[in-house]
Structures are given as C-alpha cells and as structure tokens.
Scaffold this motif. Structure first.
Motif, PDB file in Angstrom:
ATOM      1  N   PHE A   7     -29.502  -8.604 -62.249  1.00  0.00           N
ATOM      2  CA  PHE A   7     -29.920  -7.224 -62.004  1.00  0.00           C
ATOM      3  C   PHE A   7     -28.688  -6.367 -61.753  1.00  0.00           C
ATOM      4  O   PHE A   7     -27.850  -6.711 -60.919  1.00  0.00           O
ATOM      5  N   ILE A  50     -27.906  -2.936 -60.166  1.00  0.00           N
ATOM      6  CA  ILE A  50     -28.475  -1.857 -59.345  1.00  0.00           C
ATOM      7  C   ILE A  50     -27.562  -0.651 -59.517  1.00  0.00           C
ATOM      8  O   ILE A  50     -26.435  -0.638 -59.002  1.00  0.00           O
ATOM      9  N   ARG A 107     -35.265  -1.749 -67.864  1.00  0.00           N
ATOM     10  CA  ARG A 107     -35.451  -1.111 -66.557  1.00  0.00           C
ATOM     11  C   ARG A 107     -36.518  -1.861 -65.774  1.00  0.00           C
ATOM     12  O   ARG A 107     -37.563  -2.233 -66.302  1.00  0.00           O
ATOM     13  N   PHE A 108     -36.252  -2.098 -64.487  1.00  0.00           N
ATOM     14  CA  PHE A 108     -37.216  -2.800 -63.650  1.00  0.00           C
ATOM     15  C   PHE A 108     -37.489  -2.007 -62.381  1.00  0.00           C
ATOM     16  O   PHE A 108     -36.574  -1.505 -61.726  1.00  0.00           O
ATOM     17  N   MET A 109     -38.768  -1.915 -62.049  1.00  0.00           N
ATOM     18  CA  MET A 109     -39.196  -1.369 -60.774  1.00  0.00           C
ATOM     19  C   MET A 109     -40.398  -2.184 -60.323  1.00  0.00           C
ATOM     20  O   MET A 109     -41.388  -2.301 -61.028  1.00  0.00           O
ATOM     21  N   TYR A 121     -31.815  -7.130 -66.211  1.00  0.00           N
ATOM     22  CA  TYR A 121     -32.574  -5.930 -65.873  1.00  0.00           C
ATOM     23  C   TYR A 121     -31.651  -4.954 -65.147  1.00  0.00           C
ATOM     24  O   TYR A 121     -30.608  -5.336 -64.610  1.00  0.00           O
ATOM     25  N   TYR A 122     -32.050  -3.676 -65.134  1.00  0.00           N
ATOM     26  CA  TYR A 122     -31.344  -2.723 -64.283  1.00  0.00           C
ATOM     27  C   TYR A 122     -32.354  -1.986 -63.414  1.00  0.00           C
ATOM     28  O   TYR A 122     -33.521  -1.802 -63.780  1.00  0.00           O
ATOM     29  N   ILE A 123     -31.903  -1.630 -62.222  1.00  0.00           N
ATOM     30  CA  ILE A 123     -32.681  -0.835 -61.270  1.00  0.00           C
ATOM     31  C   ILE A 123     -31.968   0.497 -61.123  1.00  0.00           C
ATOM     32  O   ILE A 123     -30.779   0.546 -60.777  1.00  0.00           O
ATOM     33  N   ASP A 124     -32.660   1.572 -61.377  1.00  0.00           N
ATOM     34  CA  ASP A 124     -32.057   2.899 -61.459  1.00  0.00           C
ATOM     35  C   ASP A 124     -32.326   3.667 -60.169  1.00  0.00           C
ATOM     36  O   ASP A 124     -33.432   4.184 -59.962  1.00  0.00           O
ATOM     37  N   GLY A 175     -32.034  -1.626 -53.595  1.00  0.00           N
ATOM     38  CA  GLY A 175     -32.233  -2.434 -54.788  1.00  0.00           C
ATOM     39  C   GLY A 175     -32.876  -3.776 -54.478  1.00  0.00           C
ATOM     40  O   GLY A 175     -33.835  -4.190 -55.148  1.00  0.00           O
ATOM     41  N   GLN A 196     -36.683  -4.543 -53.924  1.00  0.00           N
ATOM     42  CA  GLN A 196     -37.568  -4.798 -55.059  1.00  0.00           C
ATOM     43  C   GLN A 196     -37.518  -6.255 -55.536  1.00  0.00           C
ATOM     44  O   GLN A 196     -38.269  -6.626 -56.433  1.00  0.00           O
ATOM     45  N   LEU A 197     -36.652  -7.059 -54.939  1.00  0.00           N
ATOM     46  CA  LEU A 197     -36.409  -8.412 -55.455  1.00  0.00           C
ATOM     47  C   LEU A 197     -36.723  -9.486 -54.423  1.00  0.00           C
ATOM     48  O   LEU A 197     -36.110 -10.553 -54.411  1.00  0.00           O
TER      49      LEU A 197
END
Length: 379
Positions: free
Chosen positions: A44, A46, A65-67, A87-90, A104, A107-108
């Motif tokens: 990930f 972040i 994108r992950f949320m 994945y990336y968290i924006d 960040g 969410q994990l």
C-alpha cells in the motif's frame, strides 16, 4: 501444496509506504519492493496529499485505489498474475509522517502485521521473512527492524536505525553502528538478532493490533522521533523490540528533510523533550532530568554557534519555547498512556523493559571520552 495455501498459512503483512511528493523515489525504489518474496504480503502506498504526479504514476504501474468499506474491509487475496498486490490510499492533505500513517493504517486493520517503509528505501527480495520469523517466536515481541545501510555507500550503516536503536539516560537516541553522526562500516559485527530500545520508522515491522491498542504514532510529533516515542510506550508495557539483521535494506535518508536543516533540528529537539515528558516516570526525577536535558541542549547550541549554524540555534530556542507552551497538553497524555498500559500490557504487567537502555550519558562518552563505536561502550 499450492502457493495460495502456503500464503494463507503465513501471517498477513501490509507493507505501507507513506508518500508525499516522492514520485521520483517511488519510481526508483518501488521495483525492489515489488520483488518481495514473502507469500502473504500486500503493498500500500499511502499518499499524503501529494501535489506532484505520484498518483498518476501509481496508476500507470498498476496500483488500484483502496478505501476500506463495510463490504470490503480489506483488499482481495493475492492475484495469480503478479507477485504482490498493490494499492494506493489517497489522503486529502499532508498530515505529516505520524498522522499520515495513522489515517492510512486505520483502513488496514485486518492485516496481522504492518511494515512501515520509507519511500527512499531499497529492499532485498527476502527482507520480510526474517522480521516475521523473529516476531512470531513470542507474542511479547511487538516490533522489529532490519539492518539499515546507506544506499549511497552500501557498506556503511545508515543514520536512521543502523543495527538497532538504543537510548541513553538523558533521552539521547543512538544506534548499534551509529553514535550521533559517526557511522560505522558494516563488517558483520552486529549481525546477531538482539533486543533493542527502539526500531527505526524507516523500516518498522509491528503487530497491527498493538499499533492501534497503543494509540499509533503521536500526530503532534509530525515527523522525527515518533517511532522512539511509540516503542517506549510498548516497552513500558513489557513488550520487546528487536533488530533482525538477516533482513537488510538500504536507505537514502533525508528524503523529506536533509541533514543540517533547521526544521529537522527543531523537530528533533522538541520531540525529544516531549518524548521524555510523556514516558519518564513522574516525580522530582522527571523534572530534574528535564532540567539537565535543557542545559545539554544549550551546550548543543554553543557547538552550533562555533560552527556558525545560526538557523540551528534558532531551532533549539523555538523547540524549547514550543515545548513549554504545549507542556500541559503533553502532560495529559501521560494519563492516557497509563490507561492503555493497564488495558494492553503484556500479560497485564505494565513493567518497563530496560533492554537497549544505557544508564550513562552518550554525550559524555562520545564528546569527552571520544567513544566512536557502539562496541566501545562499556555497558
């Protein structure tokens, strides 16, 4: 046995890279991370409100994108067409190192372990396995770091963590392989797995549950020394911090704030005092130590004066001023720490684990006694 079943038997590891305007670092170092061989890892990035093209590049490299949502609290399992899911968290703005990670990682929480990894770090393919193997030996082992070497001079230990972090009696951090700015050459002298006082935030592997139970990184630190503060809280709860040199990484260092930057000096001096206030036992000893520590900071300012570093002198003055201004706020955190220790200490025994703690002054040893290597310290 199928690879998917082997992966499922391993703890789930979320490798989390916090990024702020570091697109070039991502392009340079992500390829090594994507070669990670640990079978049950997910990657990930972040993004801390970057204004460069970091997100566009991540999309180009196949990051999704992950949320977290109620229907999908964690990403799907490893896919068959690539070695490690990405994945990336924006995040909407730059929250700093500490709060950026807190937001960040919130969410994990389905991961068993987090690995907090700086964007300017190159890793070896099998770097995760030794960390997890070390921590899985006992639930008392809370966190671990790899051996950290310089990316530019690969035979030298790197400033931010080297071969494991220690703390002296006056709250000055140092490392196996690094005392202040004195860096040792890696000749295998610190290749044994060992319990230490703190693990570097440049490459920090930690049990996810403990990360949240102990409150995560202190957002008020913004950056610098927040990992030391966090490890100190864990040690007050009788948990153990380790360095696992079989895992090896190479760190550029100073990617966000380069050395000799007054902003870095300000954060280091301020956060060090806050760290002491939050974690030392109360009573006259605390205030006496803080008093002497302020005097030692004054001596540091005199050294800066001799070198003509006026910005660093101003940084110390500003750090002390802000420390006193925010004293009541940080003092209140001691009660919260006490509550968390009562609830989550190892085997319900909140006892300070002193491994990696030097009951001497590293300032005196280094500058007066000319001690330059960790092995020369008489412990």
């Amino acid at each position: 046995m199928p690879a998917s079943k082997v992966a499922a038997q391993q703890p789930l590891v979320a490798i989390a890279i916090l990024n702020y305007n570091g697109a070039d670092y991502l392009e340079r170092f992500l390829p090594s991370v994507l070669q990670t061989t640990y079978p049950n890892a997910q990657l990930f990035v972040i993004d801390n409100g970057s204004t460069d093209d970091s997100i566009d590049r991540l999309k180009k490299w196949g990051f999704e994108r992950f949320m977290a949502t109620a229907d999908q609290p964690f990403p799907p399992a490893q896919s068959a067409d690539r070695k490690i899911p990405r994945y990336y968290i924006d995040l909407p703005e730059n929250y700093g190192f500490a709060e950026g990670y807190n937001r960040g990682l919130a969410q994990l929480q389905h991961a068993d372990y987090y690995v907090l990894l700086n964007s300017d770090v190159e890793v070896s393919p099998d770097w995760v396995e030794p960390l997890i193997h070390c921590l899985e030996k006992s639930p008392q082992r809370a966190a671990a770091q790899p051996k950290i070497l310089m990316e530019a001079q690969r035979n030298l230990f790197e400033y931010a963590g080297a071969a494991g972090g220690w703390m002296d009696h006056w709250g000055y951090p140092f490392c196996r392989g690094r005392i202040f700015s004195e860096l040792e050459e890696d000749q295998g002298q610190y290749d044994q797995t060992q319990e230490v006082f703190w693990a570097s935030g440049a490459a920090l592997c930690i049990r996810s549950q403990l990360y949240h139970q102990f409150g995560g990184l202190d957002a008020d630190f913004f950056a610098h020394m927040e990992e030391i503060d966090f490890c100190w809280r864990l040690k007050k709860g009788n948990y153990q911090i380790y360095v696992c040199p079989k895992s090896k990484v190479w760190h550029v260092g100073g990617g966000t704030l380069p050395p000799n930057n007054p902003r870095k000096d300000y954060l280091n001096f301020r956060n060090s005092l806050v760290c002491l206030l939050k974690n030392l036992e109360g009573g006259p000893t605390l205030f006496l130590l803080l008093y002497w520590r302020l005097l030692l900071d004054g001596l540091a300012a005199i050294r800066f004066l001799k070198d003509g570093k006026w910005g660093s002198i101003a940084a110390i003055v500003k750090a002390h001023w802000h420390f006193f201004f925010a004293f009541p706020k940080h003092w209140k955190k001691r009660a919260e720490i006490k509550e968390r220790l009562a609830a989550y200490a190892y085997q319900k025994t909140p006892r300070f684990n002193t491994a990696g703690y030097l009951r001497k002054s590293i300032v005196w040893l280094h500058f007066a006694k000319k001690v330059k290597t960790f092995k020369d310290i008489e412990q």
